[in-house]
Design a protein around this motif. Structure first.
Motif, short mmCIF file in Angstrom:
data_model
loop_
_atom_site.label_atom_id
_atom_site.label_comp_id
_atom_site.label_asym_id
_atom_site.label_seq_id
_atom_site.Cartn_x
_atom_site.Cartn_y
_atom_site.Cartn_z
N ALA A 339 0.83 -1.21 0.00
CA ALA A 339 0.00 0.00 0.00
C ALA A 339 0.86 1.26 0.00
O ALA A 339 0.43 2.31 -0.48
CB ALA A 339 -0.93 0.00 1.21
N GLN A 340 2.09 1.14 0.50
CA GLN A 340 3.01 2.28 0.52
C GLN A 340 3.91 2.32 -0.71
O GLN A 340 4.74 3.22 -0.83
CB GLN A 340 3.86 2.23 1.79
CG GLN A 340 3.04 2.38 3.06
CD GLN A 340 3.89 2.31 4.32
OE1 GLN A 340 4.99 2.85 4.36
NE2 GLN A 340 3.39 1.64 5.33
N GLY A 341 3.77 1.32 -1.61
CA GLY A 341 4.47 1.40 -2.89
C GLY A 341 5.55 0.38 -3.14
O GLY A 341 6.07 0.29 -4.25
N PHE A 349 1.86 -10.61 -10.29
CA PHE A 349 1.90 -11.67 -9.28
C PHE A 349 2.86 -11.37 -8.12
O PHE A 349 3.34 -12.28 -7.44
CB PHE A 349 2.29 -13.01 -9.91
CG PHE A 349 1.20 -13.65 -10.71
CD1 PHE A 349 0.02 -14.07 -10.11
CD2 PHE A 349 1.35 -13.82 -12.08
CE1 PHE A 349 -0.99 -14.66 -10.86
CE2 PHE A 349 0.34 -14.40 -12.84
CZ PHE A 349 -0.82 -14.83 -12.22
N VAL A 350 3.14 -10.10 -7.88
CA VAL A 350 4.11 -9.78 -6.83
C VAL A 350 3.59 -10.16 -5.45
O VAL A 350 4.35 -10.57 -4.57
CB VAL A 350 4.51 -8.29 -6.89
CG1 VAL A 350 3.36 -7.39 -6.46
CG2 VAL A 350 5.73 -8.03 -6.01
N HIS A 351 2.27 -10.04 -5.25
CA HIS A 351 1.71 -10.40 -3.94
C HIS A 351 1.81 -11.90 -3.72
O HIS A 351 2.24 -12.36 -2.65
CB HIS A 351 0.26 -9.95 -3.84
CG HIS A 351 -0.36 -10.18 -2.49
ND1 HIS A 351 -0.99 -11.36 -2.15
CD2 HIS A 351 -0.41 -9.40 -1.38
CE1 HIS A 351 -1.42 -11.29 -0.90
NE2 HIS A 351 -1.08 -10.11 -0.41
N THR A 390 12.41 -3.60 -17.97
CA THR A 390 11.87 -2.24 -17.84
C THR A 390 11.64 -1.79 -16.40
O THR A 390 11.56 -0.59 -16.14
CB THR A 390 10.53 -2.13 -18.61
OG1 THR A 390 9.60 -3.10 -18.09
CG2 THR A 390 10.75 -2.38 -20.11
N GLN A 391 11.51 -2.74 -15.49
CA GLN A 391 11.20 -2.36 -14.10
C GLN A 391 12.22 -2.95 -13.10
O GLN A 391 11.87 -3.37 -12.01
CB GLN A 391 9.79 -2.82 -13.71
CG GLN A 391 8.68 -2.16 -14.53
CD GLN A 391 7.31 -2.39 -13.93
OE1 GLN A 391 7.09 -2.18 -12.73
NE2 GLN A 391 6.37 -2.82 -14.76
N ARG A 392 13.47 -2.96 -13.53
CA ARG A 392 14.51 -3.51 -12.66
C ARG A 392 14.59 -2.79 -11.31
O ARG A 392 14.72 -3.44 -10.26
CB ARG A 392 15.86 -3.44 -13.39
CG ARG A 392 17.03 -4.00 -12.58
CD ARG A 392 16.89 -5.49 -12.34
NE ARG A 392 17.98 -6.00 -11.52
CZ ARG A 392 19.16 -6.39 -11.99
NH1 ARG A 392 19.38 -6.34 -13.32
NH2 ARG A 392 20.09 -6.84 -11.19
N PRO A 393 14.52 -1.46 -11.26
CA PRO A 393 14.55 -0.78 -9.94
C PRO A 393 13.42 -1.21 -9.02
O PRO A 393 13.64 -1.40 -7.81
CB PRO A 393 14.45 0.70 -10.30
CG PRO A 393 14.96 0.78 -11.71
CD PRO A 393 14.51 -0.48 -12.36
N GLN A 394 12.21 -1.38 -9.58
CA GLN A 394 11.07 -1.81 -8.75
C GLN A 394 11.27 -3.24 -8.24
O GLN A 394 10.90 -3.56 -7.11
CB GLN A 394 9.77 -1.74 -9.55
CG GLN A 394 9.29 -0.32 -9.84
CD GLN A 394 9.85 0.24 -11.13
OE1 GLN A 394 10.94 -0.17 -11.57
NE2 GLN A 394 9.14 1.17 -11.74
N ILE A 395 11.87 -4.09 -9.08
CA ILE A 395 12.12 -5.47 -8.67
C ILE A 395 13.15 -5.52 -7.55
O ILE A 395 12.98 -6.23 -6.55
CB ILE A 395 12.58 -6.31 -9.88
CG1 ILE A 395 11.43 -6.45 -10.89
CG2 ILE A 395 13.07 -7.68 -9.43
CD1 ILE A 395 11.84 -7.13 -12.18
N ASP A 396 14.22 -4.76 -7.70
CA ASP A 396 15.25 -4.72 -6.65
C ASP A 396 14.69 -4.18 -5.34
O ASP A 396 15.00 -4.69 -4.26
CB ASP A 396 16.43 -3.87 -7.12
CG ASP A 396 17.22 -4.53 -8.25
OD1 ASP A 396 17.10 -5.76 -8.41
OD2 ASP A 396 17.94 -3.80 -8.97
#
Length: 479
Positions: A339-341, A349-351, A390-396
């Protein structure tokens, strides 16, 4: 003045003569220095300007320093006896003991030694006392000194009481409370030294009663009224569907007219209970003292009579038992961080994947850090290469958050797992309220402890997609 002359000749002169040795002089310096520190503390305390509520002050100034004072006296006596024995054995005891006079260089050197040693010891004892009390007042002393307290120390820093010193809650006021805390601490130290300590470490009703701790800052009688609680959840589908729930909690209290209402108001009377386990999760007997001083007893189904065991008076910590050491459930912890990002709900499927990783079994927290990060990265690199690119920072960032969630709640070396420490606020994650409010505790008159949901809260909506009410309140956007 024959009596005074006799005293000087028979007692004072021999005392000073035999006492003129390095051991007795050192004892005199220790005794004098500790006495000066004690007197200074008593003077400050008498005028009410001590300015410190440190619970270890009582131990230091009522036990340790008096012990140092007595030890100095013992050194004086030992030194006198040793010198007297030596002089008697070597036939060096004078027929007449020297006069007490500053003209005697030996006597002057003895006084100089005592004065200098006293000043040095005063500085040492005073500084050590101050630094010792200051250190024992720190959170690091309570939580970081001993590795077995790592779970509690970690949870403390993310709790709502992270700015409250440990001693404020774990040491009852008064000398008896201080001694009890130190005796208990000494036992724990011995268990650690011989590697015979419980895993996990449980409070087991060892925390002082709320009236001597919690109520120093909080007032349960303060009227709070109703509070809104909003919970955000994410589903296990590919898009991590976001839903919200809104609950109105009737906290209540005592209003301006003396009326009691809500959760706090209902529990403000004298309620006693008996639990059959050390964590107070199984409560077969409850007694409530009514306004007319009569007592109503409630027994759980299948309980024929009041069980044996310690009878406890219900207080704040019977519900707020994790106020300072908060351990979450994996679902709640993940939902709150999402919820905080982070983990970002934009990751498919991250959850589902995150929940599976933080609930898996690992040998240690170090093992969990390596495997959670590696498995999470592998999932997106192999299953969603476009997202990986494309979303490597979010994955890390998500991997780091998952490691933090696990590391804040699970401690394999101490057998602390998900759910090891139940939270008695509410009833979704552990029995909590339903320990008593389950509808199965009845009195002889067949009156049950209520389990009516509306008594404590109203569910405005549950697991709703894009609730319009939140948009109307300006809390979320309507879609």
């Amino acid at each position: 003045m024959p009596n005074l002359s006799s005293f000087r000749a028979s007692w004072l002169r021999p005392f000073l003569f035999y006492g003129n040795n390095w051991l007795s002089l050192l004892g005199g310096a220790v005794t004098t220095a500790s006495a000066m520190v004690l007197v200074g503390f008593w003077v400050v305390g008498f005028f009410g300007r001590s300015g410190s509520a440190n619970p270890y002050l009582g131990i230091l100034f009522d036990l340790i320093l008096p012990g140092v004072f007595v030890a100095g006296l013992v050194l004086i006596l030992v030194g006198i006896l040793v010198r007297r024995s030596y002089l008697l054995s070597t036939d060096q005891v004078p027929a007449f003991f020297p006069e007490i006079s500053l003209n005697d260089p030996i006597f002057r050197r003895g006084i100089d030694f005592v004065v200098i040693a006293t000043l040095i010891n005063f500085i040492i004892v005073g500084t050590a006392s101050y630094r010792g009390v200051a250190y024992m007042d720190t959170v690091s002393f309570c939580g970081a000194t001993c590795h077995v307290m790592t779970p509690e120390f970690t949870a403390y820093h993310i709790s709502s009481h992270s700015n409250v010193a440990c001693t404020e809650c774990h040491v009852a006021p008064g000398t008896a409370g201080y001694i009890h805390a130190k005796v208990n601490g000494t036992k724990q130290l011995m268990m650690v030294l011989v590697h015979d300590y419980p895993k996990p470490i449980m409070a087991n009703n060892k925390v002082p009663v709320a009236s001597s701790t919690c109520l120093n800052c909080h007032s349960p009688e303060q009227f709070v009224g109703d509070k809104i609680a909003i919970q955000t959840s994410f589903a296990d589908d590919e898009t991590n569907s976001k839903t919200s729930s809104l609950t109105v909690l009737h906290v209540g209290g005592r209003d301006a007219f003396g009326g009691l209402s809500g959760i706090h108001g209902a529990h403000m009377g004298k309620i006693e209970y008996i639990a059959t386990d050390t964590t107070n999760q199984t409560i077969p007997w409850v007694a409530k003292t009514n306004a007319d001083s009569s007592v109503t007893e409630f027994l759980a189904d299948g309980t024929k009579s009041r069980p044996t065991g310690a009878k406890r008076l219900m207080d704040c910590m019977d519900c707020h038992n994790r106020a300072a050491h908060s351990f979450d459930t994996p679902e709640n912890a993940l939902n709150k961080d999402m919820a905080q990002g982070s983990p970002s709900a934009s990751l498919p499927f991250v959850h589902k994947e995150g929940l599976a990783l933080i609930t898996a079994k690992y040998v240690s927290r170090e093992d969990a850090k390596v495997r959670i990060t590696a498995d999470f990265v592998t999932f997106y690199r192999s299953q969603y290469p476009a997202i990986w690119n494309t979303q490597r920072p979010q994955i890390d960032a998500a991997a780091k958050t998952l490691v933090n969630i696990y590391s804040s709640n699970v401690f394999p070396s101490m057998n602390v797992k998900w759910g090891t420490h139940p939270n008695n606020i509410g009833h979704n994650d552990s029995p909590g309220c339903f320990r008593c409010h389950d509808g199965n505790h009845a009195s002889k008159a067949a009156v049950s402890i209520t389990n009516d949901c509306a008594t404590c809260h109203n569910l405005v909506f549950t697991d709703e997609l894009h609730p319009k009410l939140l948009a109307d309140l300006g809390i979320a956007k309507a879609n």
